[in-house]
Scaffold this motif. Structure first.
Motif, short mmCIF file in Angstrom:
data_model
loop_
_atom_site.label_atom_id
_atom_site.label_comp_id
_atom_site.label_asym_id
_atom_site.label_seq_id
_atom_site.Cartn_x
_atom_site.Cartn_y
_atom_site.Cartn_z
N VAL A 1 -17.96 12.90 12.56
CA VAL A 1 -18.03 11.50 12.98
C VAL A 1 -18.68 10.63 11.91
N ILE A 2 -19.77 11.10 11.32
CA ILE A 2 -20.45 10.27 10.31
C ILE A 2 -19.59 10.14 9.05
N GLY A 3 -18.88 11.21 8.67
CA GLY A 3 -17.98 11.12 7.52
C GLY A 3 -16.85 10.13 7.78
N LEU A 4 -16.28 10.19 8.98
CA LEU A 4 -15.20 9.30 9.36
C LEU A 4 -15.67 7.85 9.43
N PRO B 1 -17.23 -0.15 1.89
CA PRO B 1 -16.67 -1.30 1.16
C PRO B 1 -15.14 -1.32 1.13
N ASP B 2 -14.51 -0.15 1.06
CA ASP B 2 -13.04 -0.07 1.04
C ASP B 2 -12.48 0.24 2.43
N GLY B 3 -13.34 0.20 3.44
CA GLY B 3 -12.94 0.59 4.78
C GLY B 3 -12.12 -0.45 5.52
N ARG B 4 -11.43 0.02 6.52
CA ARG B 4 -10.57 -0.80 7.35
C ARG B 4 -11.36 -1.59 8.39
N LEU B 5 -12.50 -1.06 8.81
CA LEU B 5 -13.28 -1.71 9.86
C LEU B 5 -14.42 -2.55 9.28
N HIS C 1 -14.07 12.11 6.32
CA HIS C 1 -13.88 11.16 5.22
C HIS C 1 -12.41 11.08 4.82
N MET C 2 -11.74 12.21 4.74
CA MET C 2 -10.33 12.24 4.35
C MET C 2 -9.45 11.55 5.40
N VAL C 3 -9.74 11.77 6.67
CA VAL C 3 -8.99 11.10 7.75
C VAL C 3 -9.17 9.59 7.63
N ALA C 4 -10.40 9.17 7.41
CA ALA C 4 -10.67 7.73 7.26
C ALA C 4 -9.98 7.17 6.03
N ALA C 5 -9.99 7.92 4.94
CA ALA C 5 -9.32 7.45 3.71
C ALA C 5 -7.84 7.22 3.97
N ARG C 6 -7.21 8.10 4.73
CA ARG C 6 -5.80 7.92 5.09
C ARG C 6 -5.63 6.68 5.96
N LEU C 7 -6.52 6.49 6.91
CA LEU C 7 -6.44 5.32 7.80
C LEU C 7 -6.69 4.03 7.04
N ASN C 8 -7.50 4.11 6.00
CA ASN C 8 -7.83 2.92 5.21
C ASN C 8 -6.69 2.47 4.30
N GLU C 9 -5.70 3.32 4.07
CA GLU C 9 -4.60 2.99 3.15
C GLU C 9 -3.77 1.83 3.68
#
Length: 136
Positions: A55-58, A65-69, A128-136
């Motif tokens: 959860v914290i990684g996500l 800074p590059d996040g979607r939320l 972190h990887m799941v979030a990186a995909r969602l941030n694309e």
């Protein structure tokens, strides 16, 4: 009260409230895993550490800074410092390992410690990887 002091107070309150939520979730997960499922408390401690790491990684990647939320500093600390900090428990993992060592179960103590730390790191990376995909 100045705006700066209010902002700092909001962060403190967010962390405190989030920690209360995280601690209750940890307690309830322990009841579920130990009492309802009949598993060892080692499973409960390992579970909260691995899930909290995911959860914290996500969340950190989603709100970075590059996040979607877009989340306020207080909101970010509510989840990361508060909920995740209250939910995960390095101290319980340390105590579990220490008790296993006192009982002379050195192989299980070593396996438990290595597995929980390694799985927690992998979970944070996956989050972190799941979030990186969602941030694309």
């Amino acid at each position: 009260m100045r705006d700066g002091k209010r902002a700092v107070l909001r962060v403190y309150l967010a962390v405190g409230c989030g920690a209360a939520v995280g601690s209750m979730l940890r307690f309830l997960s322990g009841i579920l895993i130990v009492t309802v499922m009949g598993l060892s408390a080692l499973w409960a401690t390992g579970f909260v550490n691995v899930l909290g790491s995911f959860v914290i990684g996500l969340f950190a990647a989603l709100t970075g800074p590059d996040g979607r939320l877009l989340v306020s500093p207080a909101g970010r600390q509510f989840v990361t410092g508060g909920i995740c900090g209250g939910f995960t428990t390095f101290s319980a993992m340390s105590l579990d390992t220490f008790i296993l060592l006192l009982q002379g179960d050195i192989p299980l103590a070593g396996l438990y410690l290595v597995l929980v730390v390694a799985l927690s790191l992998v979970a944070a990376w996956i989050g972190h990887m799941v979030a990186a995909r969602l941030n694309e």
